[in-house]
Design a protein around this motif. Structure first.
Motif, PDB file in Angstrom:
ATOM      1  N   GLU A   1       0.827  -1.207   0.000  1.00  0.00           N
ATOM      2  CA  GLU A   1       0.000   0.000   0.000  1.00  0.00           C
ATOM      3  C   GLU A   1       0.863   1.260   0.000  1.00  0.00           C
ATOM      4  O   GLU A   1       0.558   2.239  -0.703  1.00  0.00           O
ATOM      5  CB  GLU A   1      -0.915   0.009   1.222  1.00  0.00           C
ATOM      6  CG  GLU A   1      -2.050  -1.014   1.181  1.00  0.00           C
ATOM      7  CD  GLU A   1      -1.622  -2.385   1.676  1.00  0.00           C
ATOM      8  OE1 GLU A   1      -2.494  -3.247   1.853  1.00  0.00           O
ATOM      9  OE2 GLU A   1      -0.418  -2.599   1.883  1.00  0.00           O
ATOM     10  N   LEU A   2       1.932   1.230   0.761  1.00  0.00           N
ATOM     11  CA  LEU A   2       2.807   2.405   0.845  1.00  0.00           C
ATOM     12  C   LEU A   2       3.503   2.685  -0.485  1.00  0.00           C
ATOM     13  O   LEU A   2       3.656   3.840  -0.888  1.00  0.00           O
ATOM     14  CB  LEU A   2       3.832   2.207   1.963  1.00  0.00           C
ATOM     15  CG  LEU A   2       3.260   2.186   3.387  1.00  0.00           C
ATOM     16  CD1 LEU A   2       4.306   1.707   4.379  1.00  0.00           C
ATOM     17  CD2 LEU A   2       2.742   3.569   3.776  1.00  0.00           C
ATOM     18  N   HIS A   3       3.926   1.626  -1.150  1.00  0.00           N
ATOM     19  CA  HIS A   3       4.536   1.815  -2.466  1.00  0.00           C
ATOM     20  C   HIS A   3       3.539   2.459  -3.424  1.00  0.00           C
ATOM     21  O   HIS A   3       3.897   3.338  -4.219  1.00  0.00           O
ATOM     22  CB  HIS A   3       5.022   0.477  -3.024  1.00  0.00           C
ATOM     23  CG  HIS A   3       6.348   0.042  -2.495  1.00  0.00           C
ATOM     24  ND1 HIS A   3       7.488   0.814  -2.616  1.00  0.00           N
ATOM     25  CD2 HIS A   3       6.730  -1.089  -1.842  1.00  0.00           C
ATOM     26  CE1 HIS A   3       8.519   0.180  -2.069  1.00  0.00           C
ATOM     27  NE2 HIS A   3       8.081  -0.970  -1.588  1.00  0.00           N
ATOM     28  N   THR A   4       2.276   2.037  -3.339  1.00  0.00           N
ATOM     29  CA  THR A   4       1.245   2.604  -4.212  1.00  0.00           C
ATOM     30  C   THR A   4       0.990   4.066  -3.872  1.00  0.00           C
ATOM     31  O   THR A   4       0.813   4.909  -4.754  1.00  0.00           O
ATOM     32  CB  THR A   4      -0.068   1.803  -4.081  1.00  0.00           C
ATOM     33  OG1 THR A   4       0.191   0.419  -4.340  1.00  0.00           O
ATOM     34  CG2 THR A   4      -1.112   2.305  -5.072  1.00  0.00           C
ATOM     35  N   LEU A   5       1.008   4.392  -2.568  1.00  0.00           N
ATOM     36  CA  LEU A   5       0.753   5.769  -2.136  1.00  0.00           C
ATOM     37  C   LEU A   5       1.882   6.723  -2.524  1.00  0.00           C
ATOM     38  O   LEU A   5       1.698   7.946  -2.489  1.00  0.00           O
ATOM     39  CB  LEU A   5       0.521   5.804  -0.621  1.00  0.00           C
ATOM     40  CG  LEU A   5      -0.812   5.200  -0.145  1.00  0.00           C
ATOM     41  CD1 LEU A   5      -0.867   5.146   1.376  1.00  0.00           C
ATOM     42  CD2 LEU A   5      -1.989   6.012  -0.688  1.00  0.00           C
ATOM     43  N   ASN A   6       3.034   6.178  -2.912  1.00  0.00           N
ATOM     44  CA  ASN A   6       4.104   7.036  -3.425  1.00  0.00           C
ATOM     45  C   ASN A   6       3.627   7.848  -4.629  1.00  0.00           C
ATOM     46  O   ASN A   6       4.175   8.908  -4.934  1.00  0.00           O
ATOM     47  CB  ASN A   6       5.316   6.196  -3.846  1.00  0.00           C
ATOM     48  CG  ASN A   6       6.127   5.703  -2.664  1.00  0.00           C
ATOM     49  OD1 ASN A   6       6.105   6.311  -1.592  1.00  0.00           O
ATOM     50  ND2 ASN A   6       6.839   4.604  -2.850  1.00  0.00           N
ATOM     51  N   TYR A   7       2.605   7.351  -5.281  1.00  0.00           N
ATOM     52  CA  TYR A   7       2.032   8.031  -6.448  1.00  0.00           C
ATOM     53  C   TYR A   7       1.606   9.467  -6.106  1.00  0.00           C
ATOM     54  O   TYR A   7       1.674  10.372  -6.943  1.00  0.00           O
ATOM     55  CB  TYR A   7       0.828   7.221  -6.946  1.00  0.00           C
ATOM     56  CG  TYR A   7      -0.064   7.953  -7.925  1.00  0.00           C
ATOM     57  CD1 TYR A   7       0.283   8.068  -9.270  1.00  0.00           C
ATOM     58  CD2 TYR A   7      -1.255   8.548  -7.501  1.00  0.00           C
ATOM     59  CE1 TYR A   7      -0.537   8.751 -10.160  1.00  0.00           C
ATOM     60  CE2 TYR A   7      -2.074   9.230  -8.381  1.00  0.00           C
ATOM     61  CZ  TYR A   7      -1.710   9.324  -9.717  1.00  0.00           C
ATOM     62  OH  TYR A   7      -2.518  10.004 -10.592  1.00  0.00           O
ATOM     63  N   LEU A   8       1.175   9.682  -4.859  1.00  0.00           N
ATOM     64  CA  LEU A   8       0.666  10.998  -4.468  1.00  0.00           C
ATOM     65  C   LEU A   8       1.757  12.018  -4.178  1.00  0.00           C
ATOM     66  O   LEU A   8       1.485  13.218  -4.100  1.00  0.00           O
ATOM     67  CB  LEU A   8      -0.229  10.862  -3.231  1.00  0.00           C
ATOM     68  CG  LEU A   8      -1.545  10.089  -3.408  1.00  0.00           C
ATOM     69  CD1 LEU A   8      -2.252   9.927  -2.063  1.00  0.00           C
ATOM     70  CD2 LEU A   8      -2.453  10.808  -4.417  1.00  0.00           C
ATOM     71  N   ILE A   9       2.988  11.561  -3.998  1.00  0.00           N
ATOM     72  CA  ILE A   9       4.070  12.474  -3.628  1.00  0.00           C
ATOM     73  C   ILE A   9       4.281  13.535  -4.708  1.00  0.00           C
ATOM     74  O   ILE A   9       4.489  13.224  -5.881  1.00  0.00           O
ATOM     75  CB  ILE A   9       5.385  11.707  -3.377  1.00  0.00           C
ATOM     76  CG1 ILE A   9       5.238  10.818  -2.137  1.00  0.00           C
ATOM     77  CG2 ILE A   9       6.559  12.659  -3.204  1.00  0.00           C
ATOM     78  CD1 ILE A   9       6.464   9.971  -1.833  1.00  0.00           C
TER      79      ILE A   9
END
Length: 301
Positions: A48-56
């Protein structure tokens, strides 16, 4: 001073020696961070955290987040880790410009897909979206690894007691190997009765002694409790009273049972009176310095 000389002293004399030899710490290097736990907690939401990198660094991050969580609501389960919360169900107080208060609850364990915007509003108001947009510049997995290391510091108080148990167990294991004795960590009265045939009266049915040591040759049992108090507080009075009563319970056994209390920490200097009362009943009260001097070796010998 040898053990026999120590135990022959008056209780106040033993107390003075005990207080004068208290250690300044029991913190081994392992005390500070439980890295296995940090890694385990981080890996729980690694995908999930790897996917949330998208928002950075996203410019229109609120809309981007709303779109992302709407498509993949399961990603919201990683949010508590990003805001350094062990709780997965969060109770939230909101105050508007008219100072009107409203209370809400968001469950990050079981995501309510009908409330995605409420989740995103919370994330925005908590400052996480601003962080992701303007300040996060590396992998969120690495970020959460640091967060988990910080959260783990809250467990240090509990580790202090665990450290004492570990120190005691290693010390006892060495002695038992040398003297061919048996020992059992976290021993219960039923276990002791079943395996060694010794009757142990206890103050509560679920009582577990930190370490029990048995001599088959002497048919004798030593029951050892341990703790550490680096700071003072009202709890010390209760602890001293508890172990005084426990030692008296143990003394009523029809078998050869001896109670030992291994405790340490500068906190005991703030609880002189209750500790003095305990010394009046318990002969074998040792600190880490006394273990280093070989008191348990002499006691079991």
């Amino acid at each position: 001073m040898k053990l026999n000389d120590y135990t022959k002293l008056l209780s106040d004399e033993r107390l003075n020696i005990f207080l004068s030899t208290l250690s300044v710490t029991n913190r081994t290097p392992e005390y500070y961070v439980n890295w296995d736990k940090v890694e385990r907690e981080t890996k729980r939401f690694e995908l999930e955290l790897h996917t949330l990198n998208y928002l950075i660094g996203k410019e229109n991050i609120y809309d981007e987040a709303l779109d992302l969580f709407s498509k993949q609501p399961g990603l919201l389960q990683a949010i508590p880790s990003l805001i350094a919360s062990r709780d997965k169900v969060l109770d939230i107080l909101s105050i508007n410009e008219q100072d009107e208060m409203t209370f809400d609850q968001l469950n990050f364990s079981k995501i309510d897909i009908l409330r995605i915007q409420d989740y995103v509003d919370f994330i925005h108001q908590a400052g996480l979206l601003e962080f992701l947009q303007n300040k996060a510049n590396r992998s969120l997995v690495d970020y959460v690894y640091g967060v988990e290391a910080g959260l783990d510091s809250n467990a240090r108080k509990n580790r202090s007691g665990t450290t004492m148990e570990g120190l005691l167990e290693r010390h006892v294991a060495k002695i038992c190997q040398e003297y061919s004795l048996e020992f059992k960590p976290q021993a219960t009265a039923p276990y002791i009765k079943e395996n060694w045939g010794i009757n142990v009266p206890v103050d509560k049915s679920e009582r577990r002694f930190d370490v029990a040591v048995y001599s088959k040759e002497k048919n004798k049992l030593w029951l050892i409790e341990t703790n550490y108090y680096g700071g003072g507080g009202s709890k010390l009075k209760a602890v001293a009273g508890e172990f005084t009563e426990l030692s008296q319970f143990v003394a009523t056994s029809s078998d050869n049972v001896e109670f030992v209390w291994v405790t340490d920490g500068q906190g005991w200097k703030t609880a002189h009176l209750p500790l003095s009362e305990a010394f009046g009943y318990i002969t074998n009260v040792f600190n880490l310095y006394m273990l280093k001097q070989g008191y348990l070796f002499e006691l079991f010998q």
